[in-house]
Design a protein around this motif. Structure first.
Motif, mmCIF file in Angstrom:
data_model
loop_
_atom_site.group_PDB
_atom_site.id
_atom_site.type_symbol
_atom_site.label_atom_id
_atom_site.label_comp_id
_atom_site.label_asym_id
_atom_site.label_seq_id
_atom_site.Cartn_x
_atom_site.Cartn_y
_atom_site.Cartn_z
ATOM 1 N N VAL A 30 -13.601 -15.243 -10.267
ATOM 2 C CA VAL A 30 -12.376 -14.161 -10.278
ATOM 3 C C VAL A 30 -12.408 -13.640 -8.831
ATOM 4 N N LEU A 31 -11.157 -13.495 -8.563
ATOM 5 C CA LEU A 31 -10.703 -13.071 -7.342
ATOM 6 C C LEU A 31 -10.247 -11.615 -7.378
ATOM 7 N N VAL A 32 -10.826 -10.723 -6.516
ATOM 8 C CA VAL A 32 -10.487 -9.533 -6.774
ATOM 9 C C VAL A 32 -10.177 -8.760 -5.439
ATOM 10 N N LYS A 33 -9.384 -7.513 -5.196
ATOM 11 C CA LYS A 33 -8.937 -7.004 -4.333
ATOM 12 C C LYS A 33 -9.679 -5.521 -4.187
ATOM 13 N N GLY A 34 -10.504 -5.349 -3.253
ATOM 14 C CA GLY A 34 -11.124 -4.057 -3.132
ATOM 15 C C GLY A 34 -10.350 -2.960 -2.022
ATOM 16 N N GLU A 35 -10.063 -1.810 -2.364
ATOM 17 C CA GLU A 35 -9.410 -1.074 -1.556
ATOM 18 C C GLU A 35 -10.154 0.402 -1.171
ATOM 19 N N ALA A 36 -10.033 0.785 -0.162
ATOM 20 C CA ALA A 36 -10.806 2.108 0.352
ATOM 21 C C ALA A 36 -9.839 2.843 1.349
ATOM 22 N N THR A 37 -9.453 4.103 1.310
ATOM 23 C CA THR A 37 -8.843 4.990 1.905
ATOM 24 C C THR A 37 -9.356 6.289 2.595
ATOM 25 N N SER A 38 -8.997 6.804 3.547
ATOM 26 C CA SER A 38 -9.590 7.902 4.219
ATOM 27 C C SER A 38 -8.542 8.624 4.908
ATOM 28 N N LYS A 39 -8.416 10.058 4.740
ATOM 29 C CA LYS A 39 -7.522 10.916 5.488
ATOM 30 C C LYS A 39 -8.228 11.548 6.564
ATOM 31 N N VAL A 40 -8.083 11.537 7.806
ATOM 32 C CA VAL A 40 -8.610 12.078 9.022
ATOM 33 C C VAL A 40 -7.687 12.716 9.829
ATOM 34 N N ALA A 41 -8.330 13.735 10.690
ATOM 35 C CA ALA A 41 -7.392 14.569 11.598
ATOM 36 C C ALA A 41 -7.308 13.625 12.826
ATOM 37 N N PRO A 42 -6.029 13.424 13.335
ATOM 38 C CA PRO A 42 -6.080 12.422 14.560
ATOM 39 C C PRO A 42 -6.565 13.250 15.859
ATOM 40 N N ASP A 43 -7.032 12.706 16.843
ATOM 41 C CA ASP A 43 -7.480 12.976 17.953
ATOM 42 C C ASP A 43 -6.757 12.466 19.080
ATOM 43 N N MET A 44 -5.964 11.673 19.155
ATOM 44 C CA MET A 44 -5.185 10.892 20.191
ATOM 45 C C MET A 44 -3.774 10.346 19.740
ATOM 46 N N ALA A 45 -2.671 10.195 20.587
ATOM 47 C CA ALA A 45 -1.641 9.607 20.254
ATOM 48 C C ALA A 45 -1.042 8.812 21.466
ATOM 49 N N THR A 46 -0.347 7.700 20.942
ATOM 50 C CA THR A 46 0.323 6.773 21.742
ATOM 51 C C THR A 46 1.864 6.950 21.668
ATOM 52 N N ILE A 47 2.402 7.277 22.887
ATOM 53 C CA ILE A 47 4.020 7.458 23.191
ATOM 54 C C ILE A 47 4.599 6.454 23.749
ATOM 55 N N THR A 48 5.557 5.879 23.422
ATOM 56 C CA THR A 48 6.314 4.803 24.009
ATOM 57 C C THR A 48 7.812 5.123 24.083
ATOM 58 N N PHE A 230 5.083 18.752 16.745
ATOM 59 C CA PHE A 230 3.695 19.114 16.271
ATOM 60 C C PHE A 230 2.827 17.817 15.742
ATOM 61 N N THR A 231 1.711 17.801 15.719
ATOM 62 C CA THR A 231 0.717 16.613 15.379
ATOM 63 C C THR A 231 0.718 16.755 13.912
ATOM 64 N N PRO A 232 0.394 15.487 13.385
ATOM 65 C CA PRO A 232 0.341 15.762 11.829
ATOM 66 C C PRO A 232 -1.074 16.096 11.557
ATOM 67 N N GLU A 233 -1.424 17.068 10.486
ATOM 68 C CA GLU A 233 -2.654 17.312 9.998
ATOM 69 C C GLU A 233 -3.669 16.155 9.733
ATOM 70 N N THR A 234 -3.219 15.311 9.353
ATOM 71 C CA THR A 234 -4.101 13.994 8.867
ATOM 72 C C THR A 234 -3.317 12.788 8.930
ATOM 73 N N ILE A 235 -4.085 11.724 9.311
ATOM 74 C CA ILE A 235 -3.381 10.538 9.244
ATOM 75 C C ILE A 235 -4.393 9.574 8.172
ATOM 76 N N GLU A 236 -3.802 8.662 7.671
ATOM 77 C CA GLU A 236 -4.602 7.931 6.651
ATOM 78 C C GLU A 236 -4.808 6.590 7.172
ATOM 79 N N LEU A 237 -6.279 6.132 6.827
ATOM 80 C CA LEU A 237 -6.564 4.754 7.118
ATOM 81 C C LEU A 237 -6.915 4.127 5.844
ATOM 82 N N ASN A 238 -6.407 2.885 5.820
ATOM 83 C CA ASN A 238 -6.542 2.090 4.800
ATOM 84 C C ASN A 238 -7.438 0.515 4.973
#
Length: 248
Positions: A30-48, A230-238
């Motif tokens: 069987v072939l399966v896809k496992g997933e996980a998500t976490s919401k965290v407060a950012p502490d840095m930004a990249t501005i271009t 303003f900065t977002p309260e959280t960003i999502e890591l997947n």
């Protein structure tokens, strides 16, 4: 000779079919896809962004961009942004010409000079003030902002473990539904080469055309009536992994 030529194509097709079939495991799986998500407060930004100026004379356009570049660096140093976190690229100059109704180029009417910047901001407490002043600068164009966390590596490692547990649970449920027993792991992948990994088992790459790991900003950047950013309260890591389990 003519008959042999006609036979060549069917024989080649049969060989290709056999070769493709041998890429599949010779046991139930069987072939399966496992997933996980976490919401965290950012502490840095990249501005271009890009500094751009258009003038009739090339030297004047370059002067405008250079002056504006000094203003950008001066502003960032005011907020203790290190020079190593301020990356500027080479100046780019483009000639602008008149065009007639047939879109043929005519005489030179001016010069466009631009320079790109890539800023890493490690103290988000100053983000709003810095962005207000940057956005208000003349000749500043194409601003893009992304947020991140400095301990991303550790967070992603934790997500990999969660995704692995998710994959095992899904595989167990699938095996149970098929009336089989879940065996050992045969293969797994978590990097961007997973498309080739699937192709080896006869699965279309187009069915899995997304990126394995992405970072999405949770909510858009807000602006108050005073144009404060303003900065977002959280960003999502997947994190996603793909696992092949043997079936007993």
């Amino acid at each position: 000779m003519i008959k042999l030529k006609w036979l060549a194509a069917p024989l080649m097709a049969i060989c290709c079919t056999v070769a493709n079939a041998t890429n599949l495991p010779d046991f139930p799986f069987v072939l399966v896809k496992g997933e996980a998500t976490s919401k965290v407060a950012p502490d840095m930004a990249t501005i271009t962004f890009e500094l751009i100026a258009y003038e009739k004379e090339a030297n004047k356009a370059m002067d405008v961009v250079n002056v504006r570049g000094v203003e950008v660096v001066t502003l960032l140093k005011k907020y203790d942004v290190k020079l190593s976190d301020i990356q500027s690229f080479a100046l780019y100059k483009e000639i602008r010409r008149q065009r007639n109704k047939d879109y043929e180029e005519g005489k030179i009417i001016g010069y466009e000079v631009s320079q790109s910047f890539d800023i890493t901001l490690r103290n988000l407490a100053d983000y709003s003030e810095i962005m207000d002043q940057l956005i208000g600068m003349k000749n500043l164009n194409d601003v893009n902002i992304s947020f991140d966390v400095s301990n991303r590596k550790q967070l992603v490692q934790a997500l990999v473990k969660k995704a692995a547990n998710d994959a095992k649970l899904k595989a167990s449920d699938l095996a149970s539904g098929l009336g089989a027993e879940l065996g050992s792991v045969y293969a797994a992948t978590q990097d961007s080469s997973y498309n080739n990994f699937f192709a080896r088992f006869g699965v279309s790459e187009s069915s899995y055309s997304g990126r394995i790991e992405r970072m999405a900003v949770s909510g858009s950047i807000l602006q108050s009536p005073g144009m404060n950013m303003f900065t977002p309260e959280t960003i999502e890591l997947n994190k996603s992994i793909h696992v092949v389990y043997k079936l007993k």
